[in-house]
Enzyme design. Structure first.
Site, short mmCIF file in Angstrom:
data_model
loop_
_atom_site.label_atom_id
_atom_site.label_comp_id
_atom_site.label_asym_id
_atom_site.label_seq_id
_atom_site.Cartn_x
_atom_site.Cartn_y
_atom_site.Cartn_z
N GLU A 48 -6.72 -5.08 -4.99
CA GLU A 48 -6.79 -5.71 -6.31
C GLU A 48 -8.20 -6.16 -6.66
O GLU A 48 -8.40 -6.98 -7.55
CB GLU A 48 -5.83 -6.91 -6.38
CG GLU A 48 -4.38 -6.49 -6.18
CD GLU A 48 -3.39 -7.62 -6.46
OE1 GLU A 48 -3.81 -8.77 -6.67
OE2 GLU A 48 -2.18 -7.34 -6.46
N LYS A 81 7.22 -10.95 -13.32
CA LYS A 81 6.77 -9.56 -13.31
C LYS A 81 7.88 -8.78 -14.00
O LYS A 81 8.97 -8.61 -13.42
CB LYS A 81 6.62 -9.06 -11.88
CG LYS A 81 5.49 -9.71 -11.07
CD LYS A 81 5.63 -9.34 -9.60
CE LYS A 81 4.37 -9.60 -8.80
NZ LYS A 81 4.63 -9.51 -7.33
N ARG A 126 0.91 -6.27 -11.04
CA ARG A 126 1.26 -5.76 -9.71
C ARG A 126 -0.03 -5.27 -9.05
O ARG A 126 -1.05 -5.13 -9.71
CB ARG A 126 2.26 -4.58 -9.83
CG ARG A 126 3.57 -4.89 -10.50
CD ARG A 126 4.33 -6.06 -9.93
NE ARG A 126 4.65 -6.01 -8.52
CZ ARG A 126 5.86 -5.88 -8.01
NH1 ARG A 126 6.91 -5.77 -8.82
NH2 ARG A 126 6.08 -5.90 -6.70
N SER A 127 0.07 -4.93 -7.78
CA SER A 127 -1.15 -4.45 -7.11
C SER A 127 -1.53 -3.04 -7.59
O SER A 127 -2.70 -2.69 -7.62
CB SER A 127 -0.98 -4.49 -5.60
OG SER A 127 0.23 -3.90 -5.21
N ASP A 166 8.07 -15.47 -5.75
CA ASP A 166 7.82 -14.10 -6.25
C ASP A 166 8.89 -13.19 -5.63
O ASP A 166 9.93 -12.96 -6.23
CB ASP A 166 6.39 -13.67 -5.88
CG ASP A 166 6.11 -12.20 -6.15
OD1 ASP A 166 6.87 -11.58 -6.91
OD2 ASP A 166 5.13 -11.65 -5.60
N LYS A 222 -1.64 -14.20 -13.59
CA LYS A 222 -2.16 -13.69 -12.31
C LYS A 222 -2.37 -12.18 -12.45
O LYS A 222 -1.43 -11.47 -12.78
CB LYS A 222 -1.15 -13.99 -11.21
CG LYS A 222 -1.56 -13.52 -9.83
CD LYS A 222 -0.44 -13.76 -8.81
CE LYS A 222 -0.87 -13.27 -7.43
NZ LYS A 222 0.25 -13.14 -6.50
N ASP A 272 -1.22 -16.76 -2.15
CA ASP A 272 0.06 -16.04 -2.08
C ASP A 272 0.24 -15.66 -0.62
O ASP A 272 -0.45 -14.77 -0.11
CB ASP A 272 0.06 -14.79 -2.98
CG ASP A 272 1.42 -14.07 -2.95
OD1 ASP A 272 2.33 -14.56 -2.25
OD2 ASP A 272 1.55 -13.04 -3.64
N GLU A 315 2.37 -19.41 -3.18
CA GLU A 315 3.44 -18.46 -3.55
C GLU A 315 4.13 -17.93 -2.30
O GLU A 315 3.46 -17.64 -1.30
CB GLU A 315 2.78 -17.32 -4.34
CG GLU A 315 3.71 -16.28 -4.89
CD GLU A 315 2.91 -15.25 -5.73
OE1 GLU A 315 1.95 -15.64 -6.42
OE2 GLU A 315 3.24 -14.06 -5.66
N GLN A 328 -1.71 -12.78 1.91
CA GLN A 328 -1.99 -11.70 0.96
C GLN A 328 -3.08 -11.99 -0.09
O GLN A 328 -3.89 -11.12 -0.39
CB GLN A 328 -0.69 -11.32 0.24
CG GLN A 328 -0.83 -10.16 -0.71
CD GLN A 328 0.49 -9.80 -1.35
OE1 GLN A 328 1.35 -9.21 -0.71
NE2 GLN A 328 0.68 -10.18 -2.59
#
Ligand code: PGA
Ligand code: ZN
Length: 438
Positions: free
Chosen positions: A206, A338, A367-368, A313, A389, A243, A286, A164
């Site tokens: 992102e 998060k 978040r995305s 995560d 991040k 990640d 991650e 990802q």
């Protein structure tokens, strides 16, 4: 005390063009705090529910039910409360929805409200949010070390590649400004390489380059080349962070890399990732295994936990009880924070405390699906957790967070940048310590 006079939720739109929840908390003295809920695309199954209307309109992503939670029961319950009582307010919200995943009110409703309360309390105290967070939690503030995406992948890029996030960290930088400069050089060097190979295809969710690759490893190789093209020696000032988001390509204990038409059990997956750790300067990884793969995550941590930062995560979903369990299990050595996975500020902070008290790393994360909300830049600084991040180095919903850190730097001082401290227990930290001693 300053009482909350009005709580108002409105529909706004996020970086993907989907609706989301914004909340204004107005105090008796007219002070307003505002926050917007972000939204994930590769979500853990145990995170707070992002309540959506379903149906055909707005692709099922309408937020009128979540707004009804804010403007109905939540507003009713917390109006009149002291804005400084964050944990009391969050407790009242939790009592309204005792379900495990906040499915009644919606995590998007609770997190936007809870963060708006935090903003209002800071404004009421006449303090910047980072300072308010630091003073109310007791942590020493510091400017975080960023993790910045160069190539997007997985659920953020139509699954063009399986992995990802291909990111860099610049633990060898002397200042936050220098991290930004070096990232700019690496990001555009990567773009030049993609263009020269005829592989330029725009950017992913992102803001990282679209991963137009023939294998997952080609992305890693290109990232190393980009670091070199930027004039840096990979592994020296700049390291790689991945990640894997492995839950996204794991079904029934089988990890399937679609791009390479390859299927693996967790043992083969661990061996493959171990090979990458040997071949590339990776300091942080991650979700290397799927969220339910306790055995695999333990084994990965046993084999590589003294070399790399291993972040949970989807595996930990910002849940203090899951962090405690993982600490007992010897799974992971860091957690992604998060706040919207937890659903309230207080729960997010509790998870942060649980991680840090055991010496774990803690990375405050976006978040995305994001917006102009900059709360996380302040949380990362105020908690002094050392890492942030946000996604990549383009698009304003990402840059607004980095730019906010630069403004905080002006207030807090350049020397408040933590540098490579969070990676002290990784091969990078051990090597740089050796070099300092020599
Ligand atoms: P998400 O992904 O926000 O789409 O869930 C971000 C991450 O996995 O870190
Ligand atoms: Zn993740």
């Amino acid at each position: 005390m300053t009482a909350i006079k009005r709580v108002f939720g409105r529909r706004v739109w996020d970086s993907r063009g989907h609706p989301t929840v914004e909340v204004d908390v107005t105090l008796a003295n007219g002070v307003v705090g505002r926050a917007i809920a972000p939204a994930g695309a590769s979500r853990g199954t145990r995170e707070a529910i992002d309540l959506r209307d379903g149906g055909r309109a707005l692709r099922g992503k309408g937020v009128s039910r979540a707004l009804a939670s804010v403007n109905g029961p939540i507003a009713q319950a917390i109006t009149g409360m002291d804005v400084a009582d964050q944990s009391g307010i969050d407790r009242v919200i939790l009592r309204l929805d005792p379900s495990a995943l906040k499915e009644t009110l919606g995590g998007n409703a609770t997190v936007a409200t809870s963060l708006a309360v935090l903003h209002a309390a800071a404004a009421d105290a006449g303090k910047a949010l980072w300072l308010h967070v630091s003073e109310t939690t007791g942590f020493t503030p510091s400017l975080p070390l960023p993790e910045i995406q160069i190539f997007g992948g997985g659920a953020h890029a139509g699954r063009r590649v399986d992995i990802q996030d291909f990111m860099i960290m610049v633990p060898g930088a002397d200042s936050f400004d220098e991290v930004m400069e070096i990232t700019n050089e690496v990001y555009f060097a990567a773009g030049d390489i993609m263009a020269s190979k005829g592989k330029m295809a725009g950017v992913a969710d992102e803001g990282g380059w679209w991963p137009n690759f023939d294998s997952n490893e080609e992305a890693l190789e290109t990232l190393v080349s980009a670091i070199e093209k930027a004039g840096e020696k990979p592994g020296e000032r700049v390291v790689i962070s991945l990640d894997i988001a492995a839950s996204e390509f794991c079904t029934d204990d089988c990890y399937r890399l679609a791009l390479e038409d390859r299927e693996m059990d967790n043992g083969a997956m661990i061996d493959m990732l171990g090979g990458w750790l040997d071949s590339y300067p990776i300091a942080s990884i991650e979700d290397p295994l799927a969220e339910g793969d306790v055995e695999g995550t333990r084994e990965f941590t046993r084999r590589f936990g003294d070399r790399v930062q291993i972040i949970g995560d989807d595996y930990l979903v910002t849940n203090a009880a899951l962090v405690e369990q993982a600490q007992e299990d010897g799974a992971c050595n860091a957690v992604l924070i998060k706040v919207n996975q937890a659903g309230t500020v207080t729960e997010g902070f509790d998870t942060f405390r649980k991680a840090r008290s055991a010496g774990w790393g803690a990375i405050v994360s976006a978040r995305s699906g994001e917006t102009e909300d900059v709360s996380i830049s302040h949380l990362a600084t105020g908690l002094g957790g050392g890492q942030l991040k946000v996604g990549s180095f383009t698009r304003s919903e990402r840059m607004v967070k980095w730019n906010e850190c630069l403004r905080i730097q002006d207030a807090l001082g350049v020397e408040s940048f933590v540098g490579g401290a969070p990676l002290a227990n990784t091969w990078w930290g051990k090597q740089s310590k050796k070099e300092t001693a020599a």
